[in-house]
Design an enzyme around this catalytic site. Structure first.
Site, PDB file in Angstrom:
ATOM      1  CG  HIS A  98      68.757 101.002  91.608  1.00 35.89           C
ATOM      2  ND1 HIS A  98      68.325  99.950  92.394  1.00 35.89           N
ATOM      3  CD2 HIS A  98      68.140 102.102  92.107  1.00 35.89           C
ATOM      4  CE1 HIS A  98      67.502 100.400  93.317  1.00 35.89           C
ATOM      5  NE2 HIS A  98      67.375 101.714  93.167  1.00 35.89           N
ATOM      6  N   GLY A 120      65.249 103.908 101.857  1.00 33.65           N
ATOM      7  CA  GLY A 120      64.127 103.920 100.920  1.00 33.65           C
ATOM      8  C   GLY A 120      64.345 103.053  99.698  1.00 33.65           C
TER       9      GLY A 120
HETATM   10  P1  5GP Z   1      65.108 102.857  95.036  1.00 32.44           P
HETATM   11  O1  5GP Z   1      64.181 103.571  95.949  1.00 32.44           O
HETATM   12  O2  5GP Z   1      64.998 101.350  95.146  1.00 32.44           O
HETATM   13  O3  5GP Z   1      66.536 103.338  95.170  1.00 32.44           O
HETATM   14  O4  5GP Z   1      64.687 103.307  93.574  1.00 32.44           O
HETATM   15  C1  5GP Z   1      64.042 102.477  92.676  1.00 32.44           C
HETATM   16  C2  5GP Z   1      63.613 103.358  91.529  1.00 32.44           C
HETATM   17  O5  5GP Z   1      63.180 102.524  90.474  1.00 32.44           O
HETATM   18  C3  5GP Z   1      62.464 104.300  91.865  1.00 32.44           C
HETATM   19  O6  5GP Z   1      62.866 105.651  91.654  1.00 32.44           O
HETATM   20  C4  5GP Z   1      61.350 103.865  90.924  1.00 32.44           C
HETATM   21  O7  5GP Z   1      60.591 104.950  90.412  1.00 32.44           O
HETATM   22  C5  5GP Z   1      62.096 103.130  89.826  1.00 32.44           C
HETATM   23  N1  5GP Z   1      61.341 102.043  89.205  1.00 32.44           N
HETATM   24  C6  5GP Z   1      60.630 101.086  89.860  1.00 32.44           C
HETATM   25  N2  5GP Z   1      60.089 100.232  88.974  1.00 32.44           N
HETATM   26  C7  5GP Z   1      60.489 100.657  87.741  1.00 32.44           C
HETATM   27  C8  5GP Z   1      60.247 100.168  86.423  1.00 32.44           C
HETATM   28  O8  5GP Z   1      59.573  99.162  86.202  1.00 32.44           O
HETATM   29  N3  5GP Z   1      60.796 100.865  85.391  1.00 32.44           N
HETATM   30  C9  5GP Z   1      61.564 101.979  85.607  1.00 32.44           C
HETATM   31  N4  5GP Z   1      62.046 102.583  84.521  1.00 32.44           N
HETATM   32  N5  5GP Z   1      61.808 102.465  86.835  1.00 32.44           N
HETATM   33  C10 5GP Z   1      61.282 101.805  87.893  1.00 32.44           C
END
Ligand code: 5GP
Ligand code: ZN
Length: 113
Positions: free
Chosen positions: A100, A93
């Site tokens: 991160h 996901g």
């Molecule tokens: P992934 O699914 O890639 O591990 O998680 C990415 C996370 O980044 C998600 O939980 C999403 O809500 C967060 N996210 C995406 N775009 C932004 C943004 O522009 N600002 C912040 N603070 N969080 C973000």
């Protein structure tokens, strides 16, 4: 890297609710929190995901974990516990292709997968 939202946040070209910064990483609240405390630890260096990390990134990855530990203590979630998550590519996901570390806490979490 161009058009990478986390590179932009790290470079202060985009806003975020920041909680921590040093010369290697930045940490900020997730915009769509899944738990009462949901913070992302993001390196300033662009790496797509854990699968792309190299031996030279070893110290940086360890640093991210210790920064997460400190933030968890600061946010008072370390006593009861919290989860650290790296999502890696599509099946996990991952939606943002800049490595991160999620800090998830503040409530009892369900078991994995
Ligand atoms: P992934 O699914 O890639 O591990 O998680 C990415 C996370 O980044 C998600 O939980 C999403 O809500 C967060 N996210 C995406 N775009 C932004 C943004 O522009 N600002 C912040 N603070 N969080 C973000
Ligand atoms: Zn990036």
């Amino acid at each position: 890297m161009e058009n990478c939202i986390f590179c932009k946040i790290a470079a202060k070209q985009m806003d975020a609710n920041r909680v921590y910064e040093d010369n290697k990483v930045v940490a900020f609240y997730d915009i769509n929190p899944k738990t009462p405390v949901h913070i992302l630890v993001v390196p300033k260096k662009h790496i797509d995901n854990v699968d792309e990390a190299k031996k030279e990134d070893e110290e940086l990855l360890g640093h991210m974990i210790l920064v997460a530990q400190q933030i968890a203590r600061d946010k008072k979630i370390s006593d009861k516990g919290y989860r650290l998550v790296f999502n890696v590519k599509k099946h996990a996901g991952q939606i943002v292709d800049h490595i991160h570390l999620h800090i998830l806490g503040g409530k009892l979490l369900s078991s994995m997968a």
